[in-house]
Design a protein around this motif. Sequence first.
Motif, mmCIF file in Angstrom:
data_model
loop_
_atom_site.group_PDB
_atom_site.id
_atom_site.type_symbol
_atom_site.label_atom_id
_atom_site.label_comp_id
_atom_site.label_asym_id
_atom_site.label_seq_id
_atom_site.Cartn_x
_atom_site.Cartn_y
_atom_site.Cartn_z
ATOM 1 N N VAL A 262 0.858 -1.184 0.000
ATOM 2 C CA VAL A 262 0.000 0.000 0.000
ATOM 3 C C VAL A 262 0.892 1.231 0.000
ATOM 4 C CG1 VAL A 262 -1.922 -1.152 1.173
ATOM 5 C CG2 VAL A 262 -0.156 -0.011 2.520
ATOM 6 N N ASP A 263 0.294 2.373 -0.312
ATOM 7 C CA ASP A 263 1.007 3.643 -0.328
ATOM 8 C C ASP A 263 1.300 4.064 1.114
ATOM 9 O OD1 ASP A 263 1.968 6.194 -0.640
ATOM 10 O OD2 ASP A 263 0.281 6.929 -1.829
ATOM 11 N N VAL A 264 2.572 4.078 1.491
ATOM 12 C CA VAL A 264 2.921 4.368 2.882
ATOM 13 C C VAL A 264 2.614 5.806 3.269
ATOM 14 C CG1 VAL A 264 4.706 2.588 2.918
ATOM 15 C CG2 VAL A 264 5.306 4.921 2.254
ATOM 16 N N GLU A 265 2.533 6.703 2.300
ATOM 17 C CA GLU A 265 2.231 8.092 2.588
ATOM 18 C C GLU A 265 0.735 8.359 2.688
ATOM 19 O OE1 GLU A 265 5.151 11.060 2.511
ATOM 20 O OE2 GLU A 265 5.035 9.270 3.781
ATOM 21 N N ALA A 266 -0.082 7.357 2.318
ATOM 22 C CA ALA A 266 -1.532 7.558 2.319
ATOM 23 C C ALA A 266 -2.210 6.915 3.521
ATOM 24 C CB ALA A 266 -2.143 6.988 1.040
ATOM 25 N N THR A 267 -1.455 6.214 4.369
ATOM 26 C CA THR A 267 -2.060 5.468 5.479
ATOM 27 C C THR A 267 -2.845 6.384 6.419
ATOM 28 O OG1 THR A 267 -0.316 3.804 5.384
ATOM 29 C CG2 THR A 267 -1.594 3.922 7.407
ATOM 30 N N PHE A 268 -2.168 7.382 6.960
ATOM 31 C CA PHE A 268 -2.843 8.259 7.919
ATOM 32 C C PHE A 268 -3.707 9.302 7.219
ATOM 33 C CE2 PHE A 268 0.951 7.186 10.781
ATOM 34 C CZ PHE A 268 0.292 6.076 11.286
ATOM 35 N N LYS A 269 -3.413 9.570 5.960
ATOM 36 C CA LYS A 269 -4.281 10.470 5.200
ATOM 37 C C LYS A 269 -5.657 9.837 5.017
ATOM 38 C CE LYS A 269 -4.213 13.329 1.025
ATOM 39 N NZ LYS A 269 -3.448 13.674 -0.204
ATOM 40 N N ALA A 270 -5.678 8.537 4.701
ATOM 41 C CA ALA A 270 -6.947 7.828 4.572
ATOM 42 C C ALA A 270 -7.671 7.770 5.912
ATOM 43 C CB ALA A 270 -6.700 6.416 4.045
ATOM 44 N N LEU A 271 -6.911 7.622 7.007
ATOM 45 C CA LEU A 271 -7.507 7.602 8.342
ATOM 46 C C LEU A 271 -8.202 8.935 8.649
ATOM 47 C CD1 LEU A 271 -7.837 6.206 11.138
ATOM 48 C CD2 LEU A 271 -5.608 7.182 11.744
ATOM 49 N N ASP A 272 -7.526 10.033 8.364
ATOM 50 C CA ASP A 272 -8.110 11.357 8.616
ATOM 51 C C ASP A 272 -9.334 11.592 7.738
ATOM 52 O OD1 ASP A 272 -6.090 11.745 10.404
ATOM 53 O OD2 ASP A 272 -4.877 13.025 9.093
ATOM 54 N N HIS A 273 -9.239 11.191 6.462
ATOM 55 C CA HIS A 273 -10.359 11.386 5.539
ATOM 56 C C HIS A 273 -11.579 10.589 6.004
ATOM 57 C CE1 HIS A 273 -11.576 11.821 1.019
ATOM 58 N NE2 HIS A 273 -12.535 12.193 1.838
ATOM 59 N N ALA A 274 -11.353 9.355 6.443
ATOM 60 C CA ALA A 274 -12.463 8.523 6.910
ATOM 61 C C ALA A 274 -13.108 9.129 8.149
ATOM 62 C CB ALA A 274 -11.963 7.108 7.205
ATOM 63 N N ALA A 275 -12.286 9.619 9.089
ATOM 64 C CA ALA A 275 -12.839 10.225 10.297
ATOM 65 C C ALA A 275 -13.689 11.441 9.960
ATOM 66 C CB ALA A 275 -11.700 10.608 11.244
ATOM 67 N N ALA A 276 -13.204 12.284 9.047
ATOM 68 C CA ALA A 276 -13.951 13.476 8.656
ATOM 69 C C ALA A 276 -15.284 13.106 8.012
ATOM 70 C CB ALA A 276 -13.112 14.324 7.710
ATOM 71 N N MET A 277 -15.287 12.071 7.151
ATOM 72 C CA MET A 277 -16.519 11.708 6.453
ATOM 73 C C MET A 277 -17.510 11.026 7.395
ATOM 74 S SD MET A 277 -16.964 9.601 2.866
ATOM 75 C CE MET A 277 -16.242 10.953 1.944
ATOM 76 N N ILE A 278 -17.035 10.199 8.326
ATOM 77 C CA ILE A 278 -17.950 9.568 9.293
ATOM 78 C C ILE A 278 -18.606 10.631 10.167
ATOM 79 C CG2 ILE A 278 -18.011 8.092 11.349
ATOM 80 C CD1 ILE A 278 -15.927 6.309 9.992
ATOM 81 N N ALA A 279 -17.811 11.614 10.583
ATOM 82 C CA ALA A 279 -18.379 12.705 11.378
ATOM 83 C C ALA A 279 -19.435 13.472 10.588
ATOM 84 C CB ALA A 279 -17.264 13.647 11.826
ATOM 85 N N GLU A 280 -19.183 13.642 9.298
ATOM 86 C CA GLU A 280 -20.134 14.382 8.461
ATOM 87 C C GLU A 280 -21.405 13.577 8.225
ATOM 88 O OE1 GLU A 280 -20.441 16.065 3.847
ATOM 89 O OE2 GLU A 280 -18.520 15.371 4.654
#
Length: 640
Positions: A208-226
């Motif tokens: 997997v893209d090692v630079e996208a791991t925590f970016k995907a985590l942040d994006h998922a948290a933002a969308m679940i909150a929304e």
Amino acid sequence: MELGITPNRADMLSMNGTAYEVAAILNERPELPAFELNESSEATADLIQAEAPADLAPKYGVRVVKDVHVQDSPLWLQRRLWNMGIRPISNVVDVTNLMLLTYGQPLHAFDLDRLPAPKLQVRTAKAGEVIKTLDGVERKAAEGDIVIDSDGQALMFAGVMGGESTEVTADTQNVVLEAAIFEPKAIRHAARDQNLHSESSQRFERGVDVEATFKALDHAAAMIAELGGGTVTNGRVIAQDFDYEAPTVDITTEKINDVLGTDITTAEIAAIFERLCFTQMEQDGRFSVTIPSHRWDISIPADLIEEVARLYGYDNLPATLPTGETTPGKLTEKQRLIRDSRHSLEGLGLNQAISYVLTTPEKATQFAMDPEATPVEVDYPMSQDRRVTRGSLLTSLLDDIAYNVARKQEDVSLYEQGRVFASNGMSTMPDEIEHLAGVVTGDVRERDWDQAAQPADFFYLKGVVEQLLADYGFVDNVRFVANTDRPEMHPGQTADIYVGDQFVGFIGQVHPRVAKFYKVGQVFGFELNLTDILRMPRVKSKYEPISKFPSIKRDLAILVDRDIQSADLVDTIKQHGGTDLHDVTVFDVYTGDNVAADKKSVAYSLTFVNREHTLQDDAINAAIERMTKALQDQFAAEIR
């Protein structure tokens, strides 16, 4: 546009990775999804802790989203998932699946309130540890599998499938989101061991893209909150992380053109790297290319050459003839023997079959020439029917016969040339032995207006094998010796095959009990050890002119005990027939009236030829007299 993803391009198992590729093909710039993350003042570290060893999870982090209302996803998200082949479940789970498809980064959501303790720990499983996965199945973990633990309780198979005990339900209010990079070999081991090849395991195994791991985590948290009306707590809890060092690969314009046979300019190559979003430095045709994290498949100059060739266009590469000194090719002795064997059997009416070398443990020991041989077990079999290597080709051919018979093809003649395997213990590679086998069932000649159908029988197949062995041109004689000890073969219609004193195979009717197991009718088969045959002395075939002098035929009928084999009688006749005896053929076997119940009458046609002169009756009579005396002395034969 249709894209075929090769195994090395795991980056394209995400929409972002595919966007980079399509943009490079179309010479456009990719526009990746953006998001805005709003965090509350409450610290995530006050709600959850995480621990992960670097050898199991070099990256591991979690976030918490509080006061979430779990419900159906909005229609646009459901449609997007349906179009991607994933069934919508709930807004929380759907967001993690959307991130998986967008970034190629698997995520997992836990119900915070159902955790045994406010801590997640990555560890290896204990042998026999039981985890009930999301599909409701209780599975025993194997030693070496990676699991996620809380307060000593294994919750899930990391990177493969979540556990039922902490899954997000309609009653969930607080969600823990996990993002990680797990050790690929351990994920593959667990997926194969549990037979759980999930979307997550597929990506972790391939990278997997090692630079996208925590970016995907942040994006998922933002969308679940929304979508769920929750709030994202402040910060991530990071158990493991590392700084990505982008690799640099050096290449020159000269090298690229030398490999591809092209005249691509330095400017064109630079433009291709730019389309791929590769950072580059160029001086006098020498490139130093920095590889971004989303293209972890690029590591050596040959990879860059391939990228240039792809985007330049394979159709634009010039077609050239190979250069260099040509040498005449030839077959090795082994290759020639195998090819000649195929030609002989096809000329004798058999069709080639190619079968799996893996089978079941029960079939692996059937028809084995060496009863002491141990089958080789496969660590990660593709199915329960392909767990061990075969010990005989006949089992594969019987499967082929059964397949044809089940489809109303009842007249079948097949042969197979291939390898069987025998274990040499865990520390060494198994023995690979070349074998040749054939089977016939049903009719070998169809019914016609002037002749009846001819069913396959022992003597038909024996004739095929005799011709095949004659084509090999052995120095020693070929013998067929009756054998009643092979458990898978009919005790009254089975013979071992010898060349001189060397056992090389067997022939006969498959035992009716075994035939019933394979759901086939009467089947006759043979199997030869080509590895042993290759070592035997042979003479090359040479032309012998037809004799100018006439041949003489005589018939010889004898009365012998029923249990005496014709092959033994023929051997005795040939040994005492002299150099002029050219051929011996059985043309009649009689039992019945005027013959004792324990006797049989066998009649032979004898052909005598001399290449130097015309044969005289006196010489023929003397040869027959020697034969009859030997038959009387050895077998108590009566001349009729």
